[in-house]
Design an enzyme around this catalytic site. Structure first.
Site, short mmCIF file in Angstrom:
data_model
loop_
_atom_site.label_atom_id
_atom_site.label_comp_id
_atom_site.label_asym_id
_atom_site.label_seq_id
_atom_site.Cartn_x
_atom_site.Cartn_y
_atom_site.Cartn_z
N ASN A 1 -5.47 16.85 -4.45
CA ASN A 1 -5.50 15.39 -4.52
C ASN A 1 -6.65 14.94 -3.64
O ASN A 1 -6.66 15.23 -2.45
CB ASN A 1 -4.17 14.83 -4.00
N GLY A 2 -7.63 14.24 -4.24
CA GLY A 2 -8.77 13.78 -3.45
C GLY A 2 -10.05 13.97 -4.23
O GLY A 2 -10.03 14.34 -5.41
N ARG B 1 2.08 8.34 -9.42
CA ARG B 1 0.84 8.53 -8.67
C ARG B 1 -0.34 8.81 -9.59
O ARG B 1 -1.49 8.69 -9.18
CB ARG B 1 1.00 9.69 -7.69
N LYS C 1 -0.35 4.56 -8.52
CA LYS C 1 0.37 3.83 -7.48
C LYS C 1 -0.36 3.87 -6.13
O LYS C 1 -0.44 2.87 -5.45
CB LYS C 1 1.77 4.44 -7.35
N TRP D 1 -4.50 11.89 -11.77
CA TRP D 1 -5.23 10.64 -12.05
C TRP D 1 -6.69 11.03 -11.97
O TRP D 1 -7.22 11.33 -10.90
CB TRP D 1 -4.88 9.59 -11.00
N GLU E 1 -2.21 -6.58 -15.44
CA GLU E 1 -2.06 -5.13 -15.30
C GLU E 1 -0.93 -4.57 -16.16
O GLU E 1 -0.98 -3.43 -16.59
CB GLU E 1 -1.89 -4.72 -13.84
N LYS F 1 -0.13 -9.58 -12.11
CA LYS F 1 1.01 -8.91 -12.74
C LYS F 1 0.84 -8.96 -14.25
O LYS F 1 1.07 -7.97 -14.92
CB LYS F 1 2.34 -9.59 -12.35
N HIS G 1 -14.36 -27.73 -11.02
CA HIS G 1 -15.70 -27.21 -10.74
C HIS G 1 -16.14 -26.17 -11.77
O HIS G 1 -17.08 -25.42 -11.53
CB HIS G 1 -15.74 -26.62 -9.32
N CYS H 1 -3.25 11.68 -7.03
CA CYS H 1 -2.49 12.61 -7.85
C CYS H 1 -1.19 12.96 -7.12
O CYS H 1 -1.07 12.72 -5.93
CB CYS H 1 -3.28 13.88 -8.05
N GLU I 1 -1.29 -13.58 -7.74
CA GLU I 1 -0.35 -12.48 -7.95
C GLU I 1 0.27 -12.55 -9.35
O GLU I 1 0.42 -11.53 -10.03
CB GLU I 1 0.73 -12.52 -6.85
#
Ligand code: F6R
Length: 613
Positions: free
Chosen positions: A100-101, A27, A608, A74, A493, A490, A509, A2, A486
């Site tokens: 935050n936590g 965040r 983030k 968040w 997300e 991208k 395979h 957060c 990567e």
């Protein structure tokens, strides 16, 4: 994960808090709120959804005062609705708190408080903290002491900020553990605080970062620092170099777009001052690396999460190839739970943009416990990862605000290359001529990145073709296998299209069964040592009716006859090619997400800084 902001001083706190929250929205962005002391009572405004909702609420119901705190959330415990949004108020209405936590023992604490008659008004873990503070305030002690007593009950990692209408001249802020960063900013007759620097940079660059189990009592004249046991501490003010303008969107529609385009500058800054092109010497002073220790290292374990872990995979190839030193890559969330074999001759090297990722910090701690040397490649200045390392390389990219990492992916690729050259040099694996040749390659990178960026209109055309696809496979080999991972990350997300990155050699395979007309395959096939293998892969895909989008080197006529679409990149030394081949894939994912009308800077469910396990 957060964002937290606080202000005390002669100005109106509300606009300062709202503009700080705007800079921290990356965040967490599923609810937001603020609390301001107005005429000796605490006024709270909070709402679900993005910060704009809070801004409209404050427009409808204005609030003004000289002291206030704010939060962007968040969600971890409880839905992202208005009642779970911070700030949380206690029963008396005298104390509010943002956090935050995760309170790991919150069930236990809630039961204990409930038996004391406390009623809860949210589903969050945070609310127990404010009730604990009130429990001690009722015993006639001040906010500071009540906070200290309350916070000692908490398990987990936290950044906590609280205010009381009974003591309207102070803000109390504390940090416990790794994940809840708190930075205090010093102004002229005013003070700021935040979970992260960008929130306060427009006001001050003079800051103090709280360490774990430290508590700050902030008044408009300064700060008293103490431990959670009440021992007074001295503090040293650091002046940070980040430019506040770097945290603005400027002419760009999205931070991510700006950050993609900043990569000419960020790659230049990454190299600048660190290599001497004449002698080929590499200088990474903050690594604190002696020749003696360089020769003692038996193994490097690179730990990271997400995008940073793909940079780590490139690093493994570089270090093994250039230094001939065994190098492993571990996903940080796995490392700590598998009893890794590391000792004092091992380097645990963390890569992290935020320097706050809980899994990465925990993996570093696991390395430390076993006696390993800790290094890090970190972007956020003063972050925990940087501070607990024995040596670090700072990314030099400036703040990255877009939730999807871009410039903080290409910078560590170059850092890892420079690290490999430095280690090879100190261990006597390369001679001066080889050193100069390796270093000379770096000079071209920013220009090649710039050439890729200029091709955005061509990439946009490919994005038009792919915008409505439901699935996509990304294939790469060797040093560009991580580029496939990567590229796929991208795309998924940002655009919510199902995308998978695969080592191309693994296709036969199993995954080749997926290939059909509706499954675009993005093949990363620059002219590198794995080129011919990638050509075979493209042929196998075409033979099964698949559509191929190739990332290929300018002038490659063979690829232009095989692939349906091509994202062209300039010729580059293969060891540095991941910093080039990823650029069209960043732009592709960005453009597709924009075409699909999605929130590029703040994709759903993400944040983030991932400060929870
Ligand atoms: C993806 C992305 C994430 C981060 C990961 C690690 O675009 O940004 O996968 O790379 O959460 O974050 P840091 O680098 O802050 O440790």
């Amino acid at each position: 994960m957060c964002g937290i902001v606080g202000y005390i001083g002669p100005r109106d706190a509300t606009p300062i808090i709202l503009s700080g929250l705007k800079r921290l929205e990356y965040r967490g962005y599923d609810s937001a709120g603020l609390a301001v002391i107005q005429n000796s009572s605490i006024e709270v405004r909070r709402d679900a959804g993005k910060l704009e909702r809070l801004v409209s609420l404050v427009e409808k119901e204005p609030v003004q005062g000289k002291l206030g705190i704010g939060h962007t959330r968040w969600a971890t415990h409880g839905e992202p609705n208005a009642r779970n949004a911070h700030p949380h108020m206690g029963t008396t209405g005298e104390v509010v708190l943002v956090h935050n936590g995760i309170v790991e023992n919150f069930l236990e604490l809630r039961d204990e408080l409930a038996t004391e008659g406390v009623e809860f008004h949210s589903d969050t873990d945070t609310e127990v903290i404010v009730h604990l503070v009130e429990r001690y305030l009722s015993t006639e002690i001040g906010l500071e002491e009540a906070a200290r007593k309350a916070l000692r009950h908490l398990r987990g990692h936290h950044g906590i900020v609280l205010i009381s209408s009974k003591e309207p001249d102070k803000i109390v802020a504390a940090r416990i553990g790794n994940a809840g960063g708190v930075v205090v900013g010093f102004g002229e007759g005013e003070m700021f605080l935040a979970s992260d620097l960008p929130a306060i940079l427009e006001h001050t660059r003079d800051v103090v970062f709280l360490e774990s189990r430290q508590m700050a009592v902030i008044t408009e004249d300064g700060m008293d620092l103490q431990t959670l046991n009440g021992e007074k501490l001295e503090h040293e003010i650091h002046t940070v170099a980040w430019d506040p303008v770097a945290a603005e969107k400027g002419e760009y529609r999205h931070f991510m777009h700006k950050e993609i385009h900043e990569q000419v500058r960020s790659t230049t800054d990454t190299i600048a001052g660190r290599v001497d092109f004449e002698s080929g010497e590499v200088r990474l002073p903050h690594l604190n690396l002696s020749k003696e220790f360089a020769q003692q290292i038996e193994k490097i374990v690179v730990i990271a999460c997400g995008t940073a872990s793909y940079a780590a995979m490139v690093g493994k190839i570089l270090i093994e190839r250039i230094v001939r030193l065994p190098t492993e890559v571990d996903i940080a969330s796995e490392f700590r739970y598998r009893d890794p074999i590391v000792d004092e001759n091992t380097v645990v090297l963390a890569i992290s943009q935020s320097g706050e990722t809980a899994d990465t910090l925990a993996a570093m701690a696991a390395g430390r416990e076993r006696g390993a040397k800790l290094w890090s490649i970190v972007n956020a200045i003063g972050s925990q990862a940087m501070r607990i390392s024995d040596g670090y390389i700072s990314m030099q990219t400036g703040p990255e605000i877009g939730v999807a990492s871009t410039k903080a992916y290409t910078a560590p690729l170059i850092d890892l290359y420079m690290l490999a050259v430095l280690l090879a040099d100190l261990r006597g694996v390369i001679d001066k001529k080889q050193r100069r040749e390796l270093v000379a390659e770096l000079r071209h990178v920013p220009d090649l990145v710039g050439q890729c960026l200029q091709r955005e209109p061509d990439i946009q055309k490919v994005a038009e073709v792919l915008r409505d696809t439901s699935h996509c496979l990304y294939l790469g080999r060797g040093i560009n296998m991580p580029t496939a991972y990567e590229g796929a990350l991208k795309l998924k997300e940002l655009s919510y299209i199902h995308a998978e990155g695969y080592p191309a050699g693994e296709m036969k395979h199993g995954p080749i069964a997926l290939v059909e007309e509706d499954m675009p395959v993005v093949a990363i096939a620059p002219k590198d040592p794995w080129y011919e293998k990638m050509i075979s892969q493209i042929e196998q895909t075409k033979a099964r009716g698949g559509m191929v989008v190739a990332v290929a080197t300018d002038g490659d006529e063979l690829i232009s006859t095989l692939a349906d679409l091509v994202l062209w990149v300039p010729q580059v030394n293969w060891m540095l090619s991941p910093a080039i081949t990823v650029i069209p894939l960043q732009i592709l994912a960005y453009q597709i997400a924009v075409m699909r009308g999605l929130d590029v800077d703040q994709p759903r469910n993400l944040a983030k800084s991932v400060t929870v396990e």
